[in-house]
Design an enzyme around this catalytic site. Structure first.
Site, PDB file in Angstrom:
ATOM      1  CB  SER A   9     -63.737   7.489   6.777  1.00  0.00           C
ATOM      2  OG  SER A   9     -62.702   8.018   7.586  1.00  0.00           O
ATOM      3  CG  HIS A  34     -61.049   3.846   6.391  1.00  0.00           C
ATOM      4  ND1 HIS A  34     -60.152   3.028   5.743  1.00  0.00           N
ATOM      5  CD2 HIS A  34     -60.457   5.067   6.465  1.00  0.00           C
ATOM      6  CE1 HIS A  34     -59.068   3.722   5.424  1.00  0.00           C
ATOM      7  NE2 HIS A  34     -59.219   4.961   5.860  1.00  0.00           N
ATOM      8  CG  ASP A  36     -58.708   7.799   8.239  1.00  0.00           C
ATOM      9  OD1 ASP A  36     -58.013   7.157   7.447  1.00  0.00           O
ATOM     10  OD2 ASP A  36     -59.828   8.272   7.950  1.00  0.00           O
ATOM     11  CG  MET A  38     -54.441  10.969  10.724  1.00  0.00           C
ATOM     12  SD  MET A  38     -55.217  12.486  10.129  1.00  0.00           S
ATOM     13  CE  MET A  38     -56.474  11.797   9.030  1.00  0.00           C
ATOM     14  CG  HIS A  67     -55.376   4.840   6.217  1.00  0.00           C
ATOM     15  ND1 HIS A  67     -55.992   5.890   5.541  1.00  0.00           N
ATOM     16  CD2 HIS A  67     -54.077   4.879   5.824  1.00  0.00           C
ATOM     17  CE1 HIS A  67     -55.105   6.510   4.793  1.00  0.00           C
ATOM     18  NE2 HIS A  67     -53.928   5.928   4.955  1.00  0.00           N
ATOM     19  CG  MET A  69     -52.561   8.278   7.071  1.00  0.00           C
ATOM     20  SD  MET A  69     -54.038   9.290   6.969  1.00  0.00           S
ATOM     21  CE  MET A  69     -55.144   8.275   7.924  1.00  0.00           C
ATOM     22  CG  MET A 138     -53.797   7.931   0.390  1.00  0.00           C
ATOM     23  SD  MET A 138     -55.178   7.561   1.493  1.00  0.00           S
ATOM     24  CE  MET A 138     -55.933   9.181   1.706  1.00  0.00           C
ATOM     25  CG  ASP A 176     -59.110   7.060   2.516  1.00  0.00           C
ATOM     26  OD1 ASP A 176     -60.018   7.894   2.700  1.00  0.00           O
ATOM     27  OD2 ASP A 176     -58.306   6.710   3.412  1.00  0.00           O
TER      28      ASP A 176
HETATM   29  C1  DX5 Z   1     -57.878  11.262   4.821  1.00  0.00           C
HETATM   30  C2  DX5 Z   1     -58.370   9.966   5.408  1.00  0.00           C
HETATM   31  C3  DX5 Z   1     -59.710   9.565   4.914  1.00  0.00           C
HETATM   32  C4  DX5 Z   1     -60.824  10.519   5.243  1.00  0.00           C
HETATM   33  C5  DX5 Z   1     -61.668  10.612   4.021  1.00  0.00           C
HETATM   34  O1  DX5 Z   1     -56.594  11.503   5.253  1.00  0.00           O
HETATM   35  O2  DX5 Z   1     -57.474   8.897   5.118  1.00  0.00           O
HETATM   36  O3  DX5 Z   1     -60.060   8.243   5.336  1.00  0.00           O
HETATM   37  O4  DX5 Z   1     -61.649  10.120   6.317  1.00  0.00           O
HETATM   38  O5  DX5 Z   1     -62.637  11.562   4.249  1.00  0.00           O
HETATM   39  P1  DX5 Z   1     -63.578  12.112   3.093  1.00  0.00           P
HETATM   40  O6  DX5 Z   1     -64.416  10.957   2.632  1.00  0.00           O
HETATM   41  O7  DX5 Z   1     -64.350  13.156   3.809  1.00  0.00           O
HETATM   42  O8  DX5 Z   1     -62.702  12.652   2.008  1.00  0.00           O
HETATM   43 ZN    ZN Z   2     -58.118   6.713   5.476  1.00  0.00          ZN
END
Ligand code: DX5
Ligand code: ZN
Length: 217
Positions: A9, A34, A36, A38, A67, A69, A138, A176
């Site tokens: 990630s 990956h 993320d 947000m 991903h 969010m 999640m 994740d």
């Molecule tokens: C959290 C993200 C994850 C995050 C996981 O909201 O969706 O992808 O990067 O990070 P770790 O592996 O540090 O929990």
């Molecule tokens: Zn993620």
């Protein structure tokens, strides 16, 4: 069950040098990354936009597992597809047309995934199991890296894997949040095959050893 696949990630990498994070993953022979996204509404944090993904695309051939969010993911699937995403995952929780958005992602030439927050039961994904390429469970409340893995998500993973086997489906089952060399094997035993690892990969003294360990799960 598909072979274990590690998706580092980028959230836990140097945001001023995302290309270096991608190169690190590539140097270990990994295939996925990956990403993320947000929006500060669906989750209380902000990260990257389509322009960042487009810039990253020029630096890597990795499979970009994006991903979203977002409260309104349907408004953004096209810009992220055009930016070079390979797979786009959308959350089950906000109110929008999930089926149409998954179909739109596919029509744009990407694979599609559905994501379940910790409080969302496996049942929420059930109507979509035949149309998605991936279900993401999640294992933390999304928004931030570095949180503790939630053991209570293991039965949800098992349930989704059971439906997958019983129905002869081929979607990937991804986890994740808080996944590391201690918590990952239990996810694998429950049926997960795709492991998002942020802090425990980019923050590791020896990320190559993490990649080797996951490959052996
Ligand atoms: C959290 C993200 C994850 C995050 C996981 O909201 O969706 O992808 O990067 O990070 P770790 O592996 O540090 O929990
Ligand atoms: Zn993620």
């Amino acid at each position: 069950m598909p072979a274990p696949l590690l998706a580092p990630s980028l959230l836990a990498s140097d945001h001023a040098n995302l290309a270096a994070g991608a190169r690190l993953a590539e140097s270990f022979g990994l295939k996925w990354l990956h990403v993320d996204i947000m929006d500060g509404h669906f989750v209380p944090n902000l990260t990257f936009g389509p322009q960042t993904v487009a810039a990253l695309r020029k630096h890597t051939a990795l499979f970009l597992d994006v991903h979203l969010m977002l409260d309104e993911p349907h408004r953004f699937v096209e810009p992220f597809a055009k930016a070079g995403a390979n797979l786009i995952s959308i959350h089950a929780e906000p109110a929008y047309d999930h089926a149409a958005t998954l179909a739109r992602i596919r029509a744009l030439g990407c694979q599609c995934g559905l994501v379940l927050n910790p409080g969302t039961p496996a049942n929420a994904a059930e109507p979509f199991l035949g149309v998605v390429d991936l279900v993401l469970v999640m294992t933390v409340q999304p928004g931030f890296g570095g949180q503790s893995f939630r053991q209570d998500m293991l039965p949800k993973i098992s349930q989704l894997d059971r439906w997958r086997r019983d129905r002869g489906l081929g979607f990937r089952l991804e986890v994740d949040g808080g996944v590391d060399l201690n918590t990952g094997p239990a996810c694998r035993a429950a049926g997960a095959d795709t492991f998002v690892i942020g802090t425990a990969f980019f923050g590791a003294a020896d990320p190559a050893a993490v990649a080797r360990a996951v490959a052996a799960w």
